[in-house]
Every structure is written in structure tokens, then in C-alpha cells.
Write a protein that holds these residues in place. Sequence first.
Motif, PDB file in Angstrom:
ATOM      1  N   ASP A  29       2.649  75.141 174.839  1.00 17.34           N
ATOM      2  CA  ASP A  29       1.394  75.134 175.170  1.00 17.34           C
ATOM      3  C   ASP A  29       0.745  73.939 174.531  1.00 17.34           C
ATOM      4  O   ASP A  29       1.280  73.491 173.433  1.00 17.34           O
ATOM      5  N   ARG A  88       1.572  79.379 182.530  1.00 13.57           N
ATOM      6  CA  ARG A  88       0.127  79.403 182.262  1.00 13.57           C
ATOM      7  C   ARG A  88      -0.017  80.093 180.980  1.00 13.57           C
ATOM      8  O   ARG A  88      -0.950  80.195 180.082  1.00 13.57           O
ATOM      9  N   TYR A 100       1.493  68.744 172.620  1.00 16.66           N
ATOM     10  CA  TYR A 100       2.007  70.224 172.877  1.00 16.66           C
ATOM     11  C   TYR A 100       2.893  70.568 171.719  1.00 16.66           C
ATOM     12  O   TYR A 100       3.518  69.975 171.038  1.00 16.66           O
ATOM     13  N   GLN A 129       2.325  81.226 178.727  1.00 17.04           N
ATOM     14  CA  GLN A 129       3.432  81.593 177.856  1.00 17.04           C
ATOM     15  C   GLN A 129       3.025  81.410 176.355  1.00 17.04           C
ATOM     16  O   GLN A 129       3.957  81.904 175.743  1.00 17.04           O
ATOM     17  N   ARG A 130       1.940  81.363 175.823  1.00 15.76           N
ATOM     18  CA  ARG A 130       1.400  81.368 174.579  1.00 15.76           C
ATOM     19  C   ARG A 130       1.339  82.947 174.423  1.00 15.76           C
ATOM     20  O   ARG A 130       1.889  83.293 173.370  1.00 15.76           O
TER      21      ARG A 130
END
Length: 614
Positions: free
Chosen positions: A282, A64, A276, A66-67
Motif C-alpha cells: 500500500d 484496495r 509504497y 490489501q493493508r
Amino acid sequence: MDIVDPSRREVWQRFVREGILDQARMNKRIAESWYLCRQNNVNPFDGKGKIILAAPLLAERKKRNQRLLHIAMPILEKLQKYFQETKSILLLIDPEGYVLYAKGNQQVMEMAEAIKFVEGVKWTEDEVGTNAIGTSLRIREPITIAGLDHYSVASHQWCCSAAPIYDENRELAGIIDVSYPVNHYPFHDHVLATVVATAYTIEQQFHMQAKEDELELLKHACNMKNPDSPVVICNNKGNIVWVSRCLRTSFSNMLDQSLENVCGDHWVIKSKTPIYSSVHHDMIGYRVMLQKTENHDFNFISTTFHFAGVIGKSAAFANVIKSCEKVAKTDATVHITGETGTGKELIARAIHQNSRRKNRPFVAINCGAIPKELIGSELFGYEEGAFTGAKRTGHKGKFVQANGGTIFLDEIGEIPPEMQIALLRVLQEREVVPIGGTKPIPVDIRVITATHCDLYQLVREGKLREDLFYRIYVYPIKVPALRERKEDIPFLIQYYCQKNNWPVSFSNEVIQLFMTYHWPGNIRELFNVLERIRIEYGDHIPSIPELKSMFIGWENQGEHRKSEQKTLSYREQIEKNHMMEMLEKTKGDIARAAAELNIPRSTFYRKLKKYHLI
């Protein structure tokens, strides 16, 4: 109070025992946190981590975020090399207080594990008491918590420095923290500065990544199989970054605008496909397929009512159009109220064009623009030889010119008292006697009046006959000021650009500037500002400071107002205050304010400019 001060433990013990704290000896933020911890029943004799995510849940939380991890990890790995000779650990925490990453000196990692200060733990004030991570998360500021500044005993052997990380939208993305044993305190002096600098570096990477994400969205658009479909590409904020060929005329100046605002009444979203990132995986935006609505009654607006101006999407103006549609089907007398520049004449013309009289004349007259000596001859006409200088053939007045159609009497409140009786007779009898004549001329007309002031207030002041008021105030329509329909501003800008063949695209920042301004001159002022920009800058969009200079009434010039206060004399300051009070009392009605102060309207306008009130 130094962290090795023996009295510190006494301060903590007394607070834990009695809830009493000498705040003069404590950092304000720490004292505030202690009180919150006590209020929330946090155990001061514990402080070990309680909520620890199992591996699958931790993996899900990392996914969730990951960015954040993708952007921060390369920077944290470099920072780790800087700290590798120190007894410390480096942590990255998500916006809910869960530790996503923890790495550092092996001995210190074991100490942290003993109090369950590990990856997956929730390290907030509610869970473990006052600590740098949890407190920074709550106050959204960098902070260092050292030794007995912690509320719970589990952290008394630690020093921690934490700082918030914000993404490109100024939303909290996470927290960065460096923690180390309290006996390694000399190291503490430069830690917070390093943590803050690292947070700033990560924030800059968020901005760079956002630009790269938009480039990837544009690449996605270039690879579309059917570029002639009604498709737009939006970023993850819902703002348009690309439109297909067939939409470029409609959406030419709407790049960087909210898709929801742009669609208005004419388009609906048929499908919305997430896009994405190929780098951090993301979601970075959407591919949106649009469909034109067959029924433009999307926001309560009828397709049968034709309006030459901009309807937009505001409920306030939609209600005006609904009222116009209803009254256009009748011959009822209409009175339109609204501030200067709101488009009252455009509303009057729309009522006429949608009525049974649409193929007959529409005659408009501004009653405030005609000298009172001439208004009778303009309205009612005159016979040959009626007065010195009269035309030999006489003159048809506006009422006769409008026969069969509609007469629009703008600024009806400016009609002089001696003419009000004659006007009342025309409205009652539907016949006109020209000046110098004896024979009445029957007229079949629809009457629409308008004013920017409170008409009944003029009755109370004795400036308008009460019987005339009831003759013209049959079906009132109030046109909202532009500040009351700000959601229509993008549509008004688009209308101006298309009408003037001006191929510019205003950024969201510029549109927000237009939305922030209070527009005392309403739509007329908006179009004047756009005209100035077009003349001055052509197809180039000026900077925000340059744009602000285009707004006559921009009010954020604090320094200018301070210097003005110094230069105004006492008498001028009193006069300015009186004018401001009267404008407030009359709700911005300049004509009424000038009349109340017994100042000619032209002089009142000049003084408004002099005192920078407009």
C-alpha cells in the motif's frame, strides 16, 4: 426474548405484516434496524445475497484493502484453528460491506453458499436486511444477531457475531464476523467476546504497522541520492516525518506537522512522488520536492510591506497586513483595536517602519499606565518651574519627542476627561503648549491610537468625548485574537523556537493541544507558556497532562469546578455569576466589565483568579 421462544416468529410476522413492534421485547439496535429495513423496502421473505462481485472486481477490491488483509490474515488464520472443531465460518468484510474473506466448516460453507453468503457479496442492511455484519457496519459497534432477530428469512437459520475494526487513525478499516447455524446456539455464549478481542488485536497491529511504515519512510530518506535537495518525506496523512539537510533550519520544529500548513507563503510543492510499502504494497507516504516562492504574496501579503512579527497563513491576519500596507503610504490617523496580547504595538511599529517617516522617531506611550495627575506633563511636557518638583530645564513631552515621526497612544480610552480637551486641541492644531508655558510648539506627527475595548461604547457612556472619537477613529484596524487565527499557531511556535535557539520538535498531538486552547492572553500568553516549558523542561517535551498544567486558563477541570461549587458561599456564587454575565455582555473586555460592576480593575483581576475564570 430467547431465540427458541415460539412467540418470536409471531413478533416478526406481525411486524412484517403491520409494521407494529413491541419494542419492550426487542433489543433496541435490532428494533431500530427492522424499522430501517421496512423503510428501505428490504424484502423480508428473501435476504439472499444479490450483489456479488465477479472475480476480477473482487481481486481489485482485495487489492484496495490489501493493508487490512495483510494485517488481519495471520490473526484470522490463528483464530480459524480455534474454531476448526465448530460448525462456523469466519469472515472479513471491507468498510463498504463486501466480504473479502470467508473460510470455515465445509458443511456450513455450503449452507452459506445456498443464500449466496460468499466472498464478494455485499452483505449490508440495505441488501439483505438486519444482520450482524451490516448492522455493525452502520452502528460502528459489536453486535450479535441470532435467528429471528434477522429481518429476512434467508438468515433466520443463522447466528452471527460481528465487530468493527479501526485503523491507527480511528477510521473504519473493516468488520470481522463469525457466523454459524442457529441450532449450534450453545456455542454462541463466548463468540462475541472472541470477535471483539480479535478486532482489538488487529487494531493493535494497525498501530504497529504504522510505526513500521514510518521506519520504512526513514530508510527511504537515508537512501536518497541527493540529500541536499529541498525534499521532505510525508506519511500518508500528509504529515512530515523527515526533512532534508537544507530545510532543517526552516522546518526544525515542524516534524509531524501537516506539510500544507508548514509550507505557508514561502514554499510550493514542485513534485509529489508516492512511496509504497515493500511489505503490504500500500502507499505509505510521499517524497515531496519543494521550491521557494519568489513572490511571498502567496496569501494576499505584499513583499513590499515589512513586518517584524509572524504573518502566518490565516486570511484574518493577512487582511490586517493588507490594511497596514495601504494606510502606511498615507499620513492618516489610525486606530488599532484588539484584545490584550494580540500585538497592537507591533502593528503600529510596522505602519511606521513602512511609512515615509520610518527614519524619524517612533514614540509609544501607554495612557493607562500613567497616573492621571502626570499624564499631561508626559504628553505635552512642561516649562521650568511649572510645578513643585519640576526639572529646572523643563521636559519635552511625547508629542515633541515624536516630531517628524509617529506617536503611538496605547489604551487611549484611559485618558482622563480633563486631558481629552487638551489632546483634541493638539490633534486639531498640530501644536503643543507645555504645562506652564504660553508659546505653542508646532509638531509634525503621525498619530496611531489603540485600545482593547469598544471605543464608541466609551462615547455612549460619556467616558470619551465624541469629537475626540471622530479625530482618532479615522482608519480603524482590528487585530484578530489568537483564537481567530489558530492556523498561525505553528508559525508562532516556530518563530519563538528560532528566536530563542530552542531546538525542539513538537508532536502533532502537542500542536493540537495548543490549537484547542482558547488563549485569553493571545500571543503574549502563547509565548509565556513556551517560555515556561523551555525553562522547566529544556529540550525535553513534557507530557500532555504536564503541558495542560502550564495553561493558566485550561477549562477542562470538571472535578475542580465541582469542588469549587461546594466551597463557595452563596454571596460568592452570586458575585461570580454577575462577573461571568458582565464578561459575556462586554465580550471579554475586562476593563469594561470591571467598570460596569464598579469594581477597581486590580480587584476584578484578583476575583477572576479566585473564581478560576482566567
